[in-house]
Design an enzyme around this catalytic site. Sequence first.
Site, PDB file in Angstrom:
ATOM      1  N   LYS A 207       0.857  -1.184   0.000  1.00  0.00           N
ATOM      2  CA  LYS A 207       0.000   0.000   0.000  1.00  0.00           C
ATOM      3  C   LYS A 207       0.893   1.233   0.000  1.00  0.00           C
ATOM      4  O   LYS A 207       1.648   1.465   0.944  1.00  0.00           O
ATOM      5  CB  LYS A 207      -0.893  -0.023   1.236  1.00  0.00           C
ATOM      6  CG  LYS A 207      -1.812   1.182   1.322  1.00  0.00           C
ATOM      7  CD  LYS A 207      -2.822   0.994   2.430  1.00  0.00           C
ATOM      8  CE  LYS A 207      -3.670   2.231   2.592  1.00  0.00           C
ATOM      9  NZ  LYS A 207      -4.629   2.090   3.685  1.00  0.00           N
ATOM     10  N   ARG A 217     -10.517  10.677   2.213  1.00  0.00           N
ATOM     11  CA  ARG A 217     -10.432  11.384   3.502  1.00  0.00           C
ATOM     12  C   ARG A 217     -11.727  12.154   3.756  1.00  0.00           C
ATOM     13  O   ARG A 217     -12.173  12.273   4.883  1.00  0.00           O
ATOM     14  CB  ARG A 217      -9.229  12.334   3.514  1.00  0.00           C
ATOM     15  CG  ARG A 217      -7.903  11.633   3.164  1.00  0.00           C
ATOM     16  CD  ARG A 217      -7.135  11.196   4.387  1.00  0.00           C
ATOM     17  NE  ARG A 217      -6.221  10.107   4.070  1.00  0.00           N
ATOM     18  CZ  ARG A 217      -4.944  10.242   3.721  1.00  0.00           C
ATOM     19  NH1 ARG A 217      -4.395  11.430   3.662  1.00  0.00           N
ATOM     20  NH2 ARG A 217      -4.204   9.188   3.461  1.00  0.00           N
ATOM     21  N   ARG A 228       0.957   9.675   5.736  1.00  0.00           N
ATOM     22  CA  ARG A 228       1.215   8.366   6.333  1.00  0.00           C
ATOM     23  C   ARG A 228       2.547   7.784   5.856  1.00  0.00           C
ATOM     24  O   ARG A 228       2.706   6.573   5.755  1.00  0.00           O
ATOM     25  CB  ARG A 228       0.091   7.407   5.943  1.00  0.00           C
ATOM     26  CG  ARG A 228      -1.316   7.911   6.199  1.00  0.00           C
ATOM     27  CD  ARG A 228      -2.310   6.755   6.112  1.00  0.00           C
ATOM     28  NE  ARG A 228      -3.688   7.195   6.019  1.00  0.00           N
ATOM     29  CZ  ARG A 228      -4.391   7.725   7.023  1.00  0.00           C
ATOM     30  NH1 ARG A 228      -3.827   7.899   8.201  1.00  0.00           N
ATOM     31  NH2 ARG A 228      -5.650   8.075   6.845  1.00  0.00           N
ATOM     32  N   GLU A 244       7.085  -6.878   1.154  1.00  0.00           N
ATOM     33  CA  GLU A 244       5.838  -6.815   1.929  1.00  0.00           C
ATOM     34  C   GLU A 244       4.942  -8.011   1.606  1.00  0.00           C
ATOM     35  O   GLU A 244       4.331  -8.603   2.494  1.00  0.00           O
ATOM     36  CB  GLU A 244       5.075  -5.512   1.603  1.00  0.00           C
ATOM     37  CG  GLU A 244       5.693  -4.246   2.169  1.00  0.00           C
ATOM     38  CD  GLU A 244       5.346  -4.033   3.645  1.00  0.00           C
ATOM     39  OE1 GLU A 244       4.638  -4.880   4.234  1.00  0.00           O
ATOM     40  OE2 GLU A 244       5.790  -3.012   4.204  1.00  0.00           O
ATOM     41  N   LYS A 259      -2.155  -1.324  -3.882  1.00  0.00           N
ATOM     42  CA  LYS A 259      -3.012  -0.151  -3.813  1.00  0.00           C
ATOM     43  C   LYS A 259      -2.186   1.122  -3.730  1.00  0.00           C
ATOM     44  O   LYS A 259      -1.236   1.127  -2.962  1.00  0.00           O
ATOM     45  CB  LYS A 259      -3.874  -0.321  -2.564  1.00  0.00           C
ATOM     46  CG  LYS A 259      -4.649   0.872  -2.140  1.00  0.00           C
ATOM     47  CD  LYS A 259      -5.374   0.567  -0.866  1.00  0.00           C
ATOM     48  CE  LYS A 259      -6.163   1.784  -0.464  1.00  0.00           C
ATOM     49  NZ  LYS A 259      -6.850   1.602   0.775  1.00  0.00           N
ATOM     50  N   SER A 285     -10.031   6.044  -4.370  1.00  0.00           N
ATOM     51  CA  SER A 285     -10.943   7.179  -4.512  1.00  0.00           C
ATOM     52  C   SER A 285     -10.460   8.225  -5.517  1.00  0.00           C
ATOM     53  O   SER A 285     -11.243   8.718  -6.335  1.00  0.00           O
ATOM     54  CB  SER A 285     -11.158   7.829  -3.141  1.00  0.00           C
ATOM     55  OG  SER A 285      -9.933   8.230  -2.560  1.00  0.00           O
ATOM     56  N   TYR A 324     -14.814   1.739  -7.015  1.00  0.00           N
ATOM     57  CA  TYR A 324     -16.081   2.438  -6.784  1.00  0.00           C
ATOM     58  C   TYR A 324     -16.952   2.392  -8.040  1.00  0.00           C
ATOM     59  O   TYR A 324     -18.120   2.763  -7.990  1.00  0.00           O
ATOM     60  CB  TYR A 324     -15.802   3.886  -6.347  1.00  0.00           C
ATOM     61  CG  TYR A 324     -14.989   3.929  -5.063  1.00  0.00           C
ATOM     62  CD1 TYR A 324     -15.605   3.744  -3.839  1.00  0.00           C
ATOM     63  CD2 TYR A 324     -13.602   4.091  -5.094  1.00  0.00           C
ATOM     64  CE1 TYR A 324     -14.864   3.739  -2.663  1.00  0.00           C
ATOM     65  CE2 TYR A 324     -12.845   4.093  -3.928  1.00  0.00           C
ATOM     66  CZ  TYR A 324     -13.485   3.906  -2.712  1.00  0.00           C
ATOM     67  OH  TYR A 324     -12.745   3.891  -1.564  1.00  0.00           O
TER      68      TYR A 324
END
Length: 335
Positions: A207, A217, A228, A244, A259, A285, A324
């Site tokens: 990610k 957000r 982050r 990972e 992602k 998003s 989405y």
Amino acid sequence: MTPGGPLLPSAPFPVGRPRRLRRTPALRRLVAETRLHPAELVLPVFVREGITEPVAISAMPGVVQHTLDSLVEEAHRCVAAGLGGIMVFGVPTEKDGRGSGADDPDGILNVALARLVEEVGNEIVVMSDLCLDEFTDHGHCGVLAADGSVDNDATLERYAAMALAQAATGTPVLGLSGMMDGQVGYVRAALDAAGYTDTAILAYAAKYTSGLYGPFREAVQSSLVGDRATYQQDPANGREALREIETDVAEGADLVMVKPAGPHLDVVAAAAAVSPVPVAAYQISGEYAQIEAAAERGWVDRDRVMMEALLGIRRAGASIILSYHALDAAALLGR
Ligand code: PBG
């Protein structure tokens, strides 16, 4: 080619003519290597505590924060469209430093998960987001140490508590999206010790930290200040993603995810080449918002670009796509 010479040498002509197979819709259909199917699409959804009507998310036209009831209706639409799954995010009214709402059985996410499992659990895979950021007042994916940094190991305990609460709702797949080191192994051990040996883990293994999370957000009313970057991956790095994935698989991940999807298709392809478990990709998003915004201005054909983006993710090697656009795409695909 020699200027002034013959355009093409006479037959037999040794050069391939790939256009031969592109000539008719029937030929193109026959030779298509990649196909999309609703069963591999997962719709991410938001459910907000304390509202009586769905609330629009301005940066994600067409996407809303659901009430519990409208969420159930949306889930039934997903079933009717033949989608493979639904990924649920909760938006609580109260937030605090440790994200208490996350493992509260009466917290909005857990209540919604239980409801969906009951209503549609036999027909579609209900998945949870397992992360603290929607529930913390500082907006980080974990709890903070005294110096303000995100405390990896203290966060693992919170994730384990959250996993047990989610598993208790009957949710079959938990989506660990916090990017703490050791989160998959820690949560797996906690689930197994509590007897939830059948609860699967979808690890957001690779990610990346991304500006494309912006609209999300708003969707979860995040209180995050800053970014982050100390726990999500640097977009400059590919090798790290494989590390990972390897670690998460070794710790017991049942599925792994990359992602955002679009900017990192090379990583999706690399993951698909090495992963022994199914690889998912999350079209996030901001990827959705880019398509919608350009289409709204008449700059691109929305449906074409939507399908092209999904097809590209599939061709890169993802066997599951979170988007989405899942319902809209399924409507174009048919069952
Ligand atoms: C973490 C989480 C995020 C998204 C999914 N899970 C937010 C983040 O990492 O900042 C983003 C999804 C999207 O942008 O569509 N709970």
